[in-house]
Write a protein that holds these residues in place. Structure first.
Motif, mmCIF file in Angstrom:
data_model
loop_
_atom_site.group_PDB
_atom_site.id
_atom_site.type_symbol
_atom_site.label_atom_id
_atom_site.label_comp_id
_atom_site.label_asym_id
_atom_site.label_seq_id
_atom_site.Cartn_x
_atom_site.Cartn_y
_atom_site.Cartn_z
ATOM 1 N N ALA A 65 7.109 44.223 0.436
ATOM 2 C CA ALA A 65 7.655 45.121 -0.043
ATOM 3 C C ALA A 65 9.226 44.805 -0.457
ATOM 4 N N TYR A 66 10.571 43.574 -0.036
ATOM 5 C CA TYR A 66 11.296 43.469 -0.559
ATOM 6 C C TYR A 66 11.310 42.486 -1.843
ATOM 7 N N GLY A 67 9.273 41.496 -1.353
ATOM 8 C CA GLY A 67 9.364 40.730 -2.595
ATOM 9 C C GLY A 67 9.060 41.338 -4.297
ATOM 10 N N ILE A 68 7.916 42.709 -3.612
ATOM 11 C CA ILE A 68 7.424 43.373 -5.333
ATOM 12 C C ILE A 68 7.343 44.111 -5.180
ATOM 13 N N GLY A 69 8.060 45.154 -4.053
ATOM 14 C CA GLY A 69 8.254 46.271 -4.083
ATOM 15 C C GLY A 69 8.844 46.945 -5.264
ATOM 16 N N ALA A 70 9.717 46.398 -6.243
ATOM 17 C CA ALA A 70 10.053 47.134 -7.167
ATOM 18 C C ALA A 70 9.534 47.150 -7.830
ATOM 19 N N ILE A 71 8.356 46.055 -7.926
ATOM 20 C CA ILE A 71 7.605 46.380 -9.123
ATOM 21 C C ILE A 71 6.081 47.353 -8.799
ATOM 22 N N SER A 72 6.040 47.493 -7.744
ATOM 23 C CA SER A 72 4.593 47.926 -8.013
ATOM 24 C C SER A 72 4.232 50.003 -6.532
ATOM 25 N N GLY A 73 5.758 49.423 -5.993
ATOM 26 C CA GLY A 73 6.282 50.405 -5.037
ATOM 27 C C GLY A 73 4.890 49.028 -3.074
ATOM 28 N N ALA A 74 5.155 48.407 -3.462
ATOM 29 C CA ALA A 74 4.123 47.753 -2.298
ATOM 30 C C ALA A 74 3.246 48.836 -1.565
ATOM 31 N N HIS A 75 2.071 49.650 -2.031
ATOM 32 C CA HIS A 75 0.909 50.335 -1.143
ATOM 33 C C HIS A 75 0.522 49.354 -0.740
ATOM 34 N N LEU A 76 -0.195 47.763 -0.673
ATOM 35 C CA LEU A 76 -0.685 46.771 -0.501
ATOM 36 C C LEU A 76 -2.105 47.899 0.368
ATOM 37 N N ASN A 77 -2.095 48.713 0.411
ATOM 38 C CA ASN A 77 -3.023 49.687 0.799
ATOM 39 C C ASN A 77 -3.585 50.880 0.970
ATOM 40 N N PRO A 78 -5.342 50.991 0.484
ATOM 41 C CA PRO A 78 -5.713 51.944 -0.298
ATOM 42 C C PRO A 78 -5.277 53.066 0.592
ATOM 43 N N ALA A 79 -4.963 53.410 1.631
ATOM 44 C CA ALA A 79 -4.770 54.320 2.656
ATOM 45 C C ALA A 79 -3.244 55.236 2.494
ATOM 46 N N VAL A 80 -2.689 54.224 2.096
ATOM 47 C CA VAL A 80 -1.286 54.270 1.308
ATOM 48 C C VAL A 80 -1.445 55.059 0.118
ATOM 49 N N SER A 81 -2.114 54.158 -0.549
ATOM 50 C CA SER A 81 -1.830 54.411 -2.166
ATOM 51 C C SER A 81 -2.464 56.101 -2.027
ATOM 52 N N LEU A 82 -4.178 56.803 -1.737
ATOM 53 C CA LEU A 82 -3.999 57.822 -1.301
ATOM 54 C C LEU A 82 -3.620 58.840 -0.746
ATOM 55 N N GLY A 83 -2.305 58.178 0.153
ATOM 56 C CA GLY A 83 -1.863 58.992 1.146
ATOM 57 C C GLY A 83 -0.447 59.993 -0.243
ATOM 58 N N MET A 84 -0.478 58.759 -1.584
ATOM 59 C CA MET A 84 0.620 59.164 -2.374
ATOM 60 C C MET A 84 0.100 60.396 -3.312
ATOM 61 N N VAL A 85 -1.816 59.854 -3.126
ATOM 62 C CA VAL A 85 -2.096 60.810 -3.667
ATOM 63 C C VAL A 85 -2.537 62.225 -3.631
ATOM 64 N N THR A 86 -2.170 62.797 -2.183
ATOM 65 C CA THR A 86 -2.523 63.542 -1.687
ATOM 66 C C THR A 86 -1.301 64.161 -1.206
ATOM 67 N N ALA A 87 0.210 63.424 -1.801
ATOM 68 C CA ALA A 87 1.333 63.856 -1.238
ATOM 69 C C ALA A 87 1.486 64.239 -3.192
ATOM 70 N N GLY A 88 1.280 63.908 -4.046
ATOM 71 C CA GLY A 88 1.663 64.592 -5.316
ATOM 72 C C GLY A 88 2.186 63.669 -6.556
ATOM 73 N N ARG A 89 2.644 62.530 -5.687
ATOM 74 C CA ARG A 89 3.532 61.243 -6.029
ATOM 75 C C ARG A 89 2.150 59.934 -6.792
ATOM 76 N N MET A 90 1.082 60.185 -6.552
ATOM 77 C CA MET A 90 0.517 59.117 -7.712
ATOM 78 C C MET A 90 -0.737 59.616 -8.368
ATOM 79 N N THR A 91 -0.805 59.703 -9.382
ATOM 80 C CA THR A 91 -2.239 60.413 -9.751
ATOM 81 C C THR A 91 -4.302 59.577 -9.620
ATOM 82 N N VAL A 92 -5.019 60.208 -9.001
ATOM 83 C CA VAL A 92 -5.990 59.447 -8.500
ATOM 84 C C VAL A 92 -6.490 58.522 -9.431
ATOM 85 N N GLY A 93 -6.040 58.883 -10.391
ATOM 86 C CA GLY A 93 -6.214 57.436 -11.304
ATOM 87 C C GLY A 93 -5.895 56.031 -11.007
#
Length: 228
Positions: free
Chosen positions: A47-75
Motif C-alpha cells: 500500500a505504501y510502496g505502490i498505492g500512489a500508482i494504482s491504489g494497491a487493490h491487489l485483489n479482484p474483489a477489491v477492484s469489483l467493489g470499487m466498480v459497484t461503489a462508482g469509483r472504477m469502470t468495468v473496463g
C-alpha cells in the motif's frame, strides 16, 4: 494504465510471496499468528510502496467493489483483475522455486498456501461455512478499504488500517479456509498445486467477488460512506 497494471501485478506477487511464503517456509515456526501478520504486513508494504500508482487493490474483489461503489469502470476492473492474477501466479511460481530448494519439500505434501475446506483441510469446515466466511470477510475487508480511502478518512493511515484488517481476518479464519478474500491470491497457488485446490477454487472466486461487490454497492448507496 501500463504503470498501474505493473504496480498491481508486482503488489499481488508480494502479497502471495510474503503471505503464502510465510505459511510454507516458516509456518511451523511462526504459527498462524505469524502467518496472519505476514499477510497483513505485505498489504501495508504494498500500500505504501505502490498505492500512489494504482491504489494497491491487489485483489479482484477489491477492484469489483470499487466498480459497484462508482469509483472504477468495468473496463478498468478487467485490466486490474488480469494484472492481479498474473502477479499472483508469478508470486506463487517464485515461492515454488524457493520451497523446492528444501530436500523434503513436495507440492503434494506441503502445498503452496492454497485455500480449501472440508475433510483433510485444516479445521475441516463445511462448504457452507467456507462460503459464508469468505463472503462476509470480504464484505468487511472491502468496506474498510472503501472507508479508509474515501472522503473523511485520516490521511496517510489507509495502508495500516487495511493491513491490520487483513491480519485480523486471518487470525479469525485460517482454520476455516486458509483465508482467501482474494480470488487472485487463491488462483496463483492453486494452479501449481492442482487437485483439490483447483476443485475448491470456485468458492474462492465466487464468494469474495460477491462480498466485494456487495460492499461496494452498500458504500455507493451511502450506508457506509462518510458524509462529505
Amino acid at each position: 494504465m501500463p504503470k498501474k497494471l505493473i504496480a498491481e501485478a508486482l503488489g499481488t506477487a508480494i502479497l502471495v510471496l510474503f503471505g503464502c511464503g510465510a505459511a510454507v517456509l516458516a509456518g511451523s515456526m511462526i504459527g498462524q499468528t505469524g502467518i496472519a501478520l505476514a499477510f497483513g504486513l505485505a498489504i501495508v508494504a504494498a500500500a505504501y510502496g505502490i498505492g500512489a500508482i494504482s491504489g494497491a487493490h491487489l485483489n479482484p474483489a477489491v477492484s469489483l467493489g470499487m466498480v459497484t461503489a462508482g469509483r472504477m469502470t468495468v473496463g478498468e476492473f478487467i485490466y486490474y483483475a488480469a494484472a492481479q492474477i498474473v502477479g499472483a501466479i508469478i508470486g506463487a511460481a517464485i515461492l515454488l522455486m524457493i520451497a523446492s530448494g528444501k530436500a523434503d519439500y513436495t507440492v503434494a505434501g506441503t502445498g503452496l498456501g492454497q485455500n480449501g475446506f472440508g475433510a483433510g483441510y485444516l479445521g475441516e469446515y463445511s462448504l457452507g461455512a467456507a462460503l459464508v466466511f469468505e463472503c462476509v470477510a470480504t464484505f468487511l475487508f472491502v468496506t474498510v478499504i472503501l472507508g479508509a480511502t474515501g472522503p473523511g478518512a485520516t490521511a496517510g493511515f489507509a495502508g495500516l488500517a487495511i493491513g491490520l484488517t487483513l491480519a485480523a481476518i486471518h487470525l479469525l479464519g485460517i482454520q476455516v479456509t486458509g483465508v482467501s478474500v482474494n480470488p487472485a491470491r487463491s488462483i496463483g497457488p492453486a494452479l501449481f498445486v492442482g487437485g483439490k485446490a483447483l476443485a475448491d477454487l470456485w468458492v474462492f472466486i465466487l464468494a469474495p467477488l460477491a462480498g466485494g461487490a456487495l460492499a461496494g454497492l452498500v458504500y455507493g448507496l451511502g450506508f457506509t460512506r462518510a458524509d462529505n
